[in-house]
Scaffold this active site. Structure first.
Site, PDB file in Angstrom:
ATOM      1  N   HIS A 122      -5.247   8.135  14.859  1.00 34.22           N
ATOM      2  CA  HIS A 122      -4.824   7.132  13.528  1.00 34.22           C
ATOM      3  C   HIS A 122      -5.800   7.700  12.532  1.00 34.22           C
ATOM      4  CE1 HIS A 122      -4.499   3.724  11.713  1.00 34.22           C
ATOM      5  NE2 HIS A 122      -5.036   3.499  10.964  1.00 34.22           N
ATOM      6  N   CYS A 123      -4.933   7.922  11.086  1.00 29.53           N
ATOM      7  CA  CYS A 123      -5.504   8.654  10.181  1.00 29.53           C
ATOM      8  C   CYS A 123      -5.795   7.774   8.656  1.00 29.53           C
ATOM      9  CB  CYS A 123      -4.673  10.542   9.592  1.00 29.53           C
ATOM     10  SG  CYS A 123      -5.545  10.689   8.929  1.00 29.53           S
ATOM     11  N   PRO A 124      -7.094   7.194   8.989  1.00 24.30           N
ATOM     12  CA  PRO A 124      -7.466   6.813   7.935  1.00 24.30           C
ATOM     13  C   PRO A 124      -7.444   6.913   6.345  1.00 24.30           C
ATOM     14  CG  PRO A 124      -9.607   7.575   8.686  1.00 24.30           C
ATOM     15  CD  PRO A 124      -8.081   8.203  10.147  1.00 24.30           C
TER      16      PRO A 124
END
Length: 267
Positions: free
Chosen positions: A130-132
């Site tokens: 999950h890429c912030p």
């Protein structure tokens, strides 16, 4: 249109990315850089090309950020709720040696290599991370475009670094710092983002070439199907085939079949 996209904090992150991209671009044209000098001389090819690349990187960012990364929408027996690609995938017989587990959060049967993302509240096929920065998962559907975005962004950053450097004529005076503070800050930000983008691009190209994911690479000892398999990487089909299928395949993959073949040929 984009189910499960987190709009709350996502709007702030996307606004910050857009603001930084165009803010730094404007700073490069406000100071006496190569692009500013070319614009003043009427040589518009490179300035227009640079702005077009920035626009392309921003558009790619929004596509990767907002698109479905590969959400698992239903169990295998609910064929009417899924699209044509998923129907073709479900119609293939899963090897009897492979057991599909049920997610403890959304209670759906997870295809192999899927993982539940608590931030997105969905199970994601071929989950990478999950890429912030994009406020979205990177999964089977958007991972190739994520790498393309990183490549375009890196080209923009390296060009912007050269442009910013061309406008910095260092002088030991307070007046110089006052007039060039914005350009100096932009240059430092560009250097930082260039290092990050380079590391990300290199690491994700390596993962794509070996047909593995960040999650599998970092947590192999915790993933049951990797722990139990004798092959070091049951999905690896060679660098060129891995890259070809990663970037050019237009359908979802039944990883259970590939895993079963590798397990059967394990020494």
């Amino acid at each position: 249109m984009w189910p499960g996209v987190p709009w709350g904090s996502g709007c702030l992150v996307r606004a910050a990315h857009t603001g930084l991209s165009w803010g730094i671009t404007v700073a490069l044209f406000l100071h006496p850089t190569d692009l500013r000098r070319q614009e003043e001389q009427g040589e518009l090819l490179q300035p227009l090309l640079f702005v077009s690349l920035v626009l392309c990187s921003v558009l790619l960012y929004f596509i990767v950020s907002l698109m479905d990364p590969g959400y698992v929408e239903s169990d295998g027996d609910q064929k009417e709720a899924v699209n044509e690609e998923q129907k073709a995938m479900i119609s293939q017989q899963v090897p009897s040696t492979v057991w599909l587990r049920r997610c403890g959060y959304c209670f759906l049967k997870q295809p192999m290599r899927a993982k539940h993302c608590q931030a997105c509240r969905h199970c994601v096929r071929r989950y990478d991370h999950h890429c912030p920065w994009i406020e979205n998962c990177v999964g089977e559907r958007n991972h190739p475009l994520f790498i393309v975005y990183l490549a375009v962004q890196l080209v923009v950053l390296m060009w912007a670094m050269q442009v910013a450097w061309s406008g910095l004529n260092f002088e030991q005076s307070w007046a110089w710092l006052q007039h060039n503070a914005l350009l100096l800050l932009s240059f430092l930000a560009i250097v930082l983002f260039t290092v990050v983008a380079t590391l990300l691009l290199v690491s994700h190209l390596y993962l794509a070439a070996s047909n593995t994911t960040t999650w599998e690479f970092m947590s192999r000892h915790r993933i049951s199907y990797l722990r139990q398999c004798e092959a070091e990487n049951p999905f690896d089909q060679g660098i060129f085939r891995n890259l070809w299928k990663f970037f050019c395949a237009c359908r979802l993959v039944t990883w259970e079949n590939l895993y079963s073949q590798a397990e059967g040929h394990a020494v």
